[in-house]
Design an enzyme around this catalytic site. Structure first.
Site, short mmCIF file in Angstrom:
data_model
loop_
_atom_site.label_atom_id
_atom_site.label_comp_id
_atom_site.label_asym_id
_atom_site.label_seq_id
_atom_site.Cartn_x
_atom_site.Cartn_y
_atom_site.Cartn_z
N GLY A 25 0.98 -1.29 -0.04
CA GLY A 25 -0.07 0.00 0.23
C GLY A 25 0.64 1.22 -0.06
N ALA A 49 6.36 3.16 -7.95
CA ALA A 49 7.79 3.52 -7.85
C ALA A 49 8.65 2.65 -9.08
CB ALA A 49 8.15 3.70 -6.56
N ASP A 61 -0.96 7.04 -7.71
CA ASP A 61 0.50 6.19 -7.19
C ASP A 61 1.42 6.87 -8.01
OD1 ASP A 61 -0.19 3.34 -5.48
OD2 ASP A 61 -1.39 5.07 -5.51
N1 LIG Z 1 11.31 -3.55 -6.22
C1 LIG Z 1 10.49 -3.99 -7.41
N2 LIG Z 1 10.93 -4.78 -8.32
C2 LIG Z 1 10.16 -5.33 -9.22
N3 LIG Z 1 8.89 -5.29 -9.19
C3 LIG Z 1 8.40 -4.37 -8.07
C4 LIG Z 1 9.20 -3.99 -7.25
N4 LIG Z 1 8.39 -3.14 -6.15
C5 LIG Z 1 7.08 -3.56 -6.65
N5 LIG Z 1 7.17 -4.35 -7.89
C6 LIG Z 1 5.78 -4.69 -8.51
O1 LIG Z 1 4.84 -4.20 -7.97
C7 LIG Z 1 3.82 -5.35 -7.35
C8 LIG Z 1 3.34 -4.89 -6.08
O2 LIG Z 1 2.50 -3.90 -6.41
P1 LIG Z 1 1.00 -3.58 -5.76
O3 LIG Z 1 0.19 -4.97 -5.60
O4 LIG Z 1 0.27 -2.46 -6.42
O5 LIG Z 1 1.29 -2.95 -4.13
P2 LIG Z 1 2.00 -1.58 -3.78
O6 LIG Z 1 1.00 -1.26 -2.59
O7 LIG Z 1 3.17 -1.82 -3.18
O8 LIG Z 1 1.95 -0.69 -5.13
C9 LIG Z 1 4.91 -6.54 -7.26
O9 LIG Z 1 4.23 -7.54 -7.29
C10 LIG Z 1 5.97 -6.25 -8.18
O10 LIG Z 1 5.24 -6.78 -9.43
C1 LIG Z 2 -6.81 1.20 -4.23
C2 LIG Z 2 -6.25 2.27 -4.95
O1 LIG Z 2 -7.05 3.53 -4.99
C3 LIG Z 2 -4.75 2.66 -4.48
C4 LIG Z 2 -4.01 1.60 -4.48
O2 LIG Z 2 -2.50 1.76 -3.79
P1 LIG Z 2 -1.54 0.63 -3.58
O3 LIG Z 2 -1.36 -0.15 -4.89
O4 LIG Z 2 -2.08 -0.31 -2.66
O5 LIG Z 2 -0.38 1.34 -3.15
C5 LIG Z 2 -5.92 2.01 -6.63
C6 LIG Z 2 -5.45 3.15 -7.46
O6 LIG Z 2 -5.58 4.24 -7.00
O7 LIG Z 2 -4.71 2.76 -8.37
MG LIG Z 3 0.55 -0.38 -6.48
#
Ligand SMILES: Nc1ncnc2c1ncn2[C@@H]1O[C@H](COP(=O)(O)OP(=O)(O)O)[C@@H](O)[C@H]1O
Ligand SMILES: C[C@@](O)(CCOP(=O)(O)O)CC(=O)O
Ligand SMILES: [Mg+2]
Length: 299
Positions: A89, A95, A136
């Site tokens: 999250g 990033a 994001d």
């Molecule tokens: N350091 C990293 N290197 C490669 N892929 C990454 C990295 N950090 C995140 N990701 C990608 O982003 C996914 C997580 O994204 P998401 O589920 O949206 O969670 P978040 O809340 O961290 O955005 C991971 O499964 C991977 O595919």
């Molecule tokens: C649920 C949502 O509003 C936020 C998602 O944030 P994260 O991938 O959990 O860091 C989806 C979005 O805004 O892309």
């Molecule tokens: Mg994400």
């Protein structure tokens, strides 16, 4: 060789509602993902926490594909290092996407402006996740405090920020789909909740400009009650949220998609240590961070 880095983020208000066009406010925090790109070699190789398997690096793979619409990239090595907890999250997906596009843009002199990089990164998240808002990727590109969908950029907030990490991984795509199903089943009920969350974000902009962190915290707590109604909170997050509030946080709520991952509390900077300890004692762990004006940077 080019190295770029991009920050993670916390939502002050508006996650999930922003997917339906309501306003959201997020802050860049000083956790960063760094991407180094080198031309040459034989084919495209990705070295990340997910090994050298493009199918396990869907965001990086899609980001490269997007940039390939502008330049011919056949032989490339991509190395990723990050301090952002993944799938928590805190915007790790945004990033890594922003830093990858930023590094390729610089290495191959594509000439994309920051707004164009943010848009390309948003399209990348959209295609990989099936649904996403621009939050994001915009905050990771621009830094500071951002308001979407207006795409306004305000200075970083100057209060204490403490993040509680449950260590329970979650899938943004799955949580977004779950909320969508609820909204389709009860459009009038859930639509009203999304409207209320949007109203909170509208009020939030003025409070941020006034540095009125007590009122911002109060509205974060109201936002949390609405996120509870959407079913995205889990008991472990609730424990952390209430521990923060009981130890004097101005406000505390889930940040991001929920279903696991992290919560965020804002407080007087002098209270950060006490609140971080209380959160860690309630469940999982916690860390103190701060908002940063530094979005995408070329090292
Ligand atoms: N350091 C990293 N290197 C490669 N892929 C990454 C990295 N950090 C995140 N990701 C990608 O982003 C996914 C997580 O994204 P998401 O589920 O949206 O969670 P978040 O809340 O961290 O955005 C991971 O499964 C991977 O595919
Ligand atoms: C649920 C949502 O509003 C936020 C998602 O944030 P994260 O991938 O959990 O860091 C989806 C979005 O805004 O892309
Ligand atoms: Mg994400």
């Amino acid at each position: 060789m080019t190295i770029c880095s991009a920050p993670g983020k916390v939502f002050l208000f508006g996650e999930h509602a922003v997917v339906y066009g309501k306003r959201a406010i997020a802050c860049a925090i000083d956790l960063r993902t760094e991407v180094e790109v080198n031309r040459g070699g034989n084919g495209i190789h990705i070295h990340s926490a997910f090994k050298d398997d493009p199918d396990k690096n869907p965001y990086i793979k899609m980001a490269i594909k997007k940039v390939q619409q502008y330049v011919d990239i056949k032989n490339l090595s991509v190395k990723v290092s990050s301090t952002i907890p993944i799938a928590s999250g805190l915007g790790s997906s945004a990033a890594v996407t922003v830093a990858t596009i930023g590094a390729l843009n610089e290495e191959f002199q594509v000439g994309l402006r920051k707004e164009e990089i943010a848009l390309m990164a948003y399209q990348t998240e959209l295609e990989v996740q099936g649904a996403a808002s621009p939050t994001d990727t915009f905050v990771s590109t621009m830094g500071g405090t951002v308001i979407v969908p207006d795409r306004k950029v305000l200075p970083p907030i100057s209060c204490g920020i403490v993040v509680g990490h449950t260590g329970i991984s979650k899938s943004t795509a799955r949580m977004v789909a779950r909320v969508r199903a609820l909204k389709e089943k009860y459009p009038d009920v859930i639509g009203g909740i999304m409207d209320s969350i949007g109203c909170i974000s509208v009020r939030g902009e003025d409070l941020i400009k006034k540095n009125d962190y007590r009122s911002i915290g109060e509205l974060m707590n109201v936002n949390q009650g609405l996120l509870d109604a959407l079913g995205i909170t889990i008991p472990e997050l609730s424990l952390q949220i209430h521990a923060a509030r009981q130890h004097g946080a101005y406000g505390a709520k889930v940040t991001g998609a929920g279903g696991g991952g992290c919560m965020v509390a804002i407080c007087d900077e002098k209270k950060c240590k006490e609140i971080a300890t209380a959160i860690g004692r309630s469940y999982g762990d916690s860390f103190i961070t701060r908002s940063t004006s530094e979005g995408l940077i070329i090292k």
